[in-house]
Motif scaffolding. Structure first.
Motif, mmCIF file in Angstrom:
data_model
loop_
_atom_site.group_PDB
_atom_site.id
_atom_site.type_symbol
_atom_site.label_atom_id
_atom_site.label_comp_id
_atom_site.label_asym_id
_atom_site.label_seq_id
_atom_site.Cartn_x
_atom_site.Cartn_y
_atom_site.Cartn_z
ATOM 1 N N ALA A 44 45.895 -59.688 37.925
ATOM 2 C CA ALA A 44 44.872 -58.689 37.634
ATOM 3 C C ALA A 44 44.994 -57.522 38.604
ATOM 4 C CB ALA A 44 43.484 -59.303 37.734
ATOM 5 N N ARG A 62 42.653 -54.565 39.733
ATOM 6 C CA ARG A 62 41.261 -54.135 39.614
ATOM 7 C C ARG A 62 41.151 -52.612 39.637
ATOM 8 N NH1 ARG A 62 36.970 -57.635 40.295
ATOM 9 N NH2 ARG A 62 35.836 -55.781 39.613
ATOM 10 N N ARG A 64 38.519 -54.355 35.011
ATOM 11 C CA ARG A 64 37.452 -53.600 35.665
ATOM 12 C C ARG A 64 36.276 -54.481 36.071
ATOM 13 N NH1 ARG A 64 34.581 -50.006 30.847
ATOM 14 N NH2 ARG A 64 33.993 -51.737 29.487
ATOM 15 N N SER A 65 36.403 -55.790 35.891
ATOM 16 C CA SER A 65 35.325 -56.705 36.269
ATOM 17 C C SER A 65 35.908 -58.017 36.760
ATOM 18 C CB SER A 65 34.404 -56.975 35.082
ATOM 19 O OG SER A 65 35.072 -57.740 34.090
ATOM 20 N N ASP A 66 35.079 -58.790 37.451
ATOM 21 C CA ASP A 66 35.507 -60.118 37.900
ATOM 22 C C ASP A 66 35.824 -61.013 36.712
ATOM 23 O OD1 ASP A 66 35.154 -59.356 40.523
ATOM 24 O OD2 ASP A 66 33.141 -60.223 40.698
ATOM 25 N N ALA A 70 39.227 -60.128 35.355
ATOM 26 C CA ALA A 70 40.261 -60.611 36.265
ATOM 27 C C ALA A 70 40.455 -62.113 36.126
ATOM 28 C CB ALA A 70 39.895 -60.244 37.703
#
Length: 308
Positions: free
Chosen positions: A47, A49, A32-34, A37
């Motif tokens: 990943a 997202r 749910r975040s960079d 990932a």
């Protein structure tokens, strides 16, 4: 297999991802975040997202997979909606919707879905087995999660090879942020390593790497509708845990009365007095799972729990 993993960057989920990759599976992790990932790609996974409440995102990833391992569990209820739900109720409902969505994506395929539950909700005072149902008083704050186990198991009738891994209340190892670090923090703050009563009550435990192997085995070969116990140690006396903490922190070890438990242990008081020994004999026989990593007291004795 091409495996979709939720909670893929969490304490247990990240170990599951590595276990799967080392066994030759391909992994797509929910991110749910960079940062999440990036953590997944760094270990060789892909990943996907989305967040746990993004049901379309969950459905797409599950449908494209050969199987799913669901280890994610949200902790934060949004403030802007459904304010009548407690944090626990919101988390349980989010988990249930995720299980239903993942199951619907796999319906009729015979593909596996492995869902996470816990042994702490078994009847206290007796040695719980995989055949025992979960049971908590209706007023318990975590009781809202109990029906989710049955939701997962019921998917077996819809052509999903669903199974449930009930984890020990203490899944230990480097990076643990659960009950043991909380107990250590309380001991530091209070200047004493405490336990309730005579401290003879038991908590099951399992190393995160042993738990990760169990999730892989469940994915690969657990029959539909199976309950599994992620338990390496049937029950570690709380007093023994307190003694390790006291020795490592050079603090006295003492019994705390029930009357003083709330003030001393805070939120942990409601859990610390529970006696919930649990067997994993049926799990070991079914899947050939044998824990090989350090037990809880040895793991705590290695020191990483006490690094500031």
């Amino acid at each position: 297999m091409h495996v979709f993993v939720t909670g893929a960057t969490g304490f247990v989920g990240s170990a599951v991802v590595r276990e799967l990759l080392e066994a030759g599976h391909k992994v797509v992790g929910l991110a749910r975040s960079d940062a999440a990932a990036a953590a997944l790609t760094a270990v060789g996974a892909e990943a996907h997202r989305a967040a746990l409440d993004d049901l379309d995102g969950l459905r797409d990833a599950a449908a494209a997979s050969d199987g799913v391992i669901h280890t994610a569990y949200t902790r934060d209820a949004p403030r802007h909606e459904e304010t009548t739900l407690s944090q626990y109720e919101y988390a349980a409902r989010t988990d249930r919707r995720a299980i239903e969505t993942l199951g619907a994506a796999l319906e009729g395929s015979g593909r596996p879905l492995v869902v996470t539950s816990g042994t702490l909700a078994l009847k206290p005072g007796t040695v719980g087995t995989e055949r025992d149902p979960l049971a908590l008083p209706p007023g318990s704050p975590v009781a809202a999660r109990l029906p989710n186990e049955q939701v997962a198991l019921s998917l077996a009738s819809s052509g999903v090879r669903s199974s449930v891994v009930r984890l020990s209340p203490t899944v230990h190892g480097e990076g643990d942020h659960g009950f043991m670090p909380a107990l250590i923090g309380i001991a530091r703050g209070k200047g004493v390593s405490g336990y309730l009563g005579d401290g003879a009550n038991h908590w099951p435990a399992v190393h995160r790497l042993d738990a990760a192997r169990l999730f892989r085995l469940a994915l690969e070969k657990a029959p539909a509708g199976t309950i599994l116990h992620g338990v390496a140690e049937q029950g570690v006396p709380i007093r023994d845990i307190a003694q390790v903490i006291g020795r490592r922190l050079d603090l006295p070890v003492a019994s705390i009365s029930q009357d003083d438990a709330g003030e001393h242990f805070g939120w942990l008081a409601g859990f610390l007095g529970m006696d919930v020994p649990v067997s994993s004999a049926l799990t070991r026989e079914l899947l050939g799972w044998q824990p090989t990593h350090a037990d809880l007291l040895d793991d705590m004795g290695q020191g990483h729990y006490f690094e500031v």
